[in-house]
Enzyme design. Structure first.
Site, short mmCIF file in Angstrom:
data_model
loop_
_atom_site.label_atom_id
_atom_site.label_comp_id
_atom_site.label_asym_id
_atom_site.label_seq_id
_atom_site.Cartn_x
_atom_site.Cartn_y
_atom_site.Cartn_z
N GLY A 11 0.76 -1.24 0.00
CA GLY A 11 0.00 0.00 0.00
C GLY A 11 0.79 1.29 0.00
CG HIS A 108 5.31 -1.05 -15.47
ND1 HIS A 108 4.99 -2.35 -15.16
CD2 HIS A 108 6.50 -1.10 -16.13
CE1 HIS A 108 5.93 -3.15 -15.61
NE2 HIS A 108 6.86 -2.42 -16.21
#
Length: 200
Positions: A11, A108
Site C-alpha cells: 500500500g 509500472h
C-alpha cells in the site's frame, strides 16, 4: 468525482494517494479499496483512514471475468467514476476495461515500453540499464500497453543494489501517481492515438 483503488500489497502508493487527497491535490473522493489478497496491508491502511475496504477472493470465481464482474458490481455500489490500480497484481479483463474506458490508471516500475511485466525493476537492474524509472499509464486489456500519461526517470548508479533501486523507484512512483490522478480529475488529459496530451 469518486474513485476506487485496487491493491494487492503493502500500500505504498495508496498511502501517497490518500495523502494527496487529504492535502486537496486530488479533488476527488476515494470511496473504496479492494484487494485480491486477504493479508494485503493496503486494506489495513484503508481502514485506518475510514475508507471502505474489501477482500474479494479470486478462488471464489471460475474465471477472470467472473471475478471482474464481482469487483465492478462493488464499484457501482460506490458510484465510482474511475479506478486506480496500485500494486494490483492481476490483469483486468476486457470486460473491466469496457466499464471504465480511459478511466483506469496503473503505475509500472520502469520507463515503458521498456521492461514490461511483473519483474520490471529486477529486469532493468540485471540487464545493466543505466536509466529506468516509473510510468503512469491508462489500462487496456493487454499488459502494460496503455497510453503513457507521465513518467519519471531514475538513474541506476554503480553502487545501487536492487533494494536501493527499488527505494528510488518507489519514491518516484509516490510523486508521479498523485499528479497523474490530479490531471485526470481536473480534466487535463486528452488521448490522441497513443499520445496523451496534457493541457497546461
Amino acid at each position: 468525482m469518486n474513485f476506487a483503488v485496487l491493491a494487492s500489497g503493502r500500500g505504498g502508493n495508496l498511502q501517497a494517494i490518500i495523502k494527496a487527497v487529504h492535502a486537496g491535490q486530488i479533488k476527488a473522493h476515494l470511496k473504496v479499496v479492494i484487494s485480491d489478497r486477504k493479508d494485503a496491508f493496503a486494506l489495513e491502511i484503508a481502514k485506518q483512514h475510514k475508507i471502505s475496504a474489501y477482500y474479494i477472493n479470486p478462488k471464489d470465481f471460475s474465471d477472470r471475468i467472473s471475478l471482474d464482474r464481482a469487483i465492478v458490481q462493488r464499484l457501482h455500489e460506490y458510484h465510482v467514476d474511475f479506478v486506480v490500480l496500485a500494486g494490483y497484481m492481476r490483469l483486468v479483463s476486457g470486460y473491466f476495461v469496457d466499464q471504465y474506458p480511459n478511466k483506469i490508471l496503473n503505475i509500472h516500475p520502469s520507463l515503458l515500453p521498456s521492461f514490461k511485466g511483473m519483474h520490471a525493476m529486477r529486469d532493468a537492474f540485471e540487464y545493466g540499464a543505466k536509466v529506468t524509472g516509473a510510468t503512469v499509464h491508462f489500462v487496456v486489456e493487454q499488459m502494460d500497453e496503455g497510453a503513457v500519461i507521465v513518467q519519471e526517470a531514475v538513474r541506476i548508479e554503480t553502487n545501487d543494489t536492487l533494494d536501493t533501486l527499488a527505494e528510488k523507484i518507489h519514491a518516484a512512483e509516490h510523486r508521479i501517481y498523485p499528479h497523474a490522478i490530479e490531471l485526470l480529475v481536473d480534466g487535463k488529459l486528452k488521448i490522441e492515438g497513443r499520445r496523451v496530451l496534457i493541457d497546461p
